[in-house]
Design an enzyme around this catalytic site. Sequence first.
Site, PDB file in Angstrom:
ATOM      1  CG  ASP A   9      45.879  36.760  43.504  1.00 19.21           C
ATOM      2  OD1 ASP A   9      44.727  37.191  43.392  1.00 19.21           O
ATOM      3  OD2 ASP A   9      46.318  35.803  42.823  1.00 19.21           O
ATOM      4  CG  ASP A  11      41.113  32.509  42.755  1.00 23.08           C
ATOM      5  OD1 ASP A  11      40.728  31.559  43.438  1.00 23.08           O
ATOM      6  OD2 ASP A  11      40.382  33.474  42.467  1.00 23.08           O
TER       7      ASP A  11
HETATM    8  C1  BG6 Z   1      40.640  35.857  39.977  1.00 20.98           C
HETATM    9  C2  BG6 Z   1      41.016  34.737  39.023  1.00 20.98           C
HETATM   10  O1  BG6 Z   1      41.158  35.613  41.242  1.00 20.98           O
HETATM   11  O2  BG6 Z   1      39.217  35.966  40.052  1.00 20.98           O
HETATM   12  C3  BG6 Z   1      40.363  34.985  37.659  1.00 20.98           C
HETATM   13  O3  BG6 Z   1      42.427  34.698  38.862  1.00 20.98           O
HETATM   14  C4  BG6 Z   1      38.857  35.126  37.839  1.00 20.98           C
HETATM   15  O4  BG6 Z   1      40.675  33.924  36.791  1.00 20.98           O
HETATM   16  C5  BG6 Z   1      38.567  36.262  38.821  1.00 20.98           C
HETATM   17  O5  BG6 Z   1      38.248  35.434  36.577  1.00 20.98           O
HETATM   18  C6  BG6 Z   1      37.068  36.467  39.070  1.00 20.98           C
HETATM   19  O6  BG6 Z   1      36.555  35.342  39.725  1.00 20.98           O
HETATM   20  P1  BG6 Z   1      35.053  35.098  40.166  1.00 20.98           P
HETATM   21  O7  BG6 Z   1      35.191  34.071  41.237  1.00 20.98           O
HETATM   22  O8  BG6 Z   1      34.499  36.400  40.658  1.00 20.98           O
HETATM   23  O9  BG6 Z   1      34.333  34.614  38.951  1.00 20.98           O
HETATM   24 MG    MG Z   2      45.854  34.889  41.095  1.00 19.26          MG
END
Ligand code: BG6
Ligand code: MG
Length: 211
Positions: A9, A11
Amino acid sequence: MTWRGIIFDLDGVLCFTDQYHYQAWKELAGREGIYFDETVNNRLRGISRMDSLKIILERAGKSYTEGEKASLAEWKNRRYRELLGKMTEEDLPEEVRETLDGLRTKGYKLAVGSSSKNAKFILSRIGLADYFDAVSDGTDIARSKPDPEVFLKAAGRLGLEPSECLVVEDALAGIEAAAAGGFGSAGIGEAAGHPQVTCPLKSIRDLLRML
Ligand code: BG6
Ligand code: MG
């Protein structure tokens, strides 16, 4: 179990964008007069932007049309990307770099499996744009975690079966997605306590000791 591929993963595992998600959602909620705090923010981990917005709007005093929701999500993303612009290669933690390099030296195939549509932008900010054997992200999928789609795509791109891959996650939704797809999972932070996790980790470095 002998793993051949490791799917990370992004984030909360490879880098820490949580503060930027938090700030952008908090500003959006403030503009709309909606209560938002860390507890609400924790529920957004791992899930898609639109699913996150749905959770934030649970506390709104009015209902929003689909068009309004789309503009709110767009506003949040614009602000979030502005904040991501502050990230540099310095935001790649040393322990992450060492772990990735160590696993690569041991011969594992390495991939990213992220719900984020900004994953490639973030990877380029932290100097990992061309590092992985495969990247599967929010732009590739119809269903976000806890659906396993993003990990199934990553495994497919590595040319491996789910049972040959270990998913590394910080989100409860990510551990659920791994289990639903037939993957092993390694959990960091609150994900380490999920009942379906295969290997709880204290730090990402534990991967090097374990594999
Ligand atoms: C995930 C995060 O990696 O990405 C979430 O943990 C986030 O919190 C999701 O909502 C979507 O992210 P993005 O960048 O497409 O808005
Ligand atoms: Mg994550």
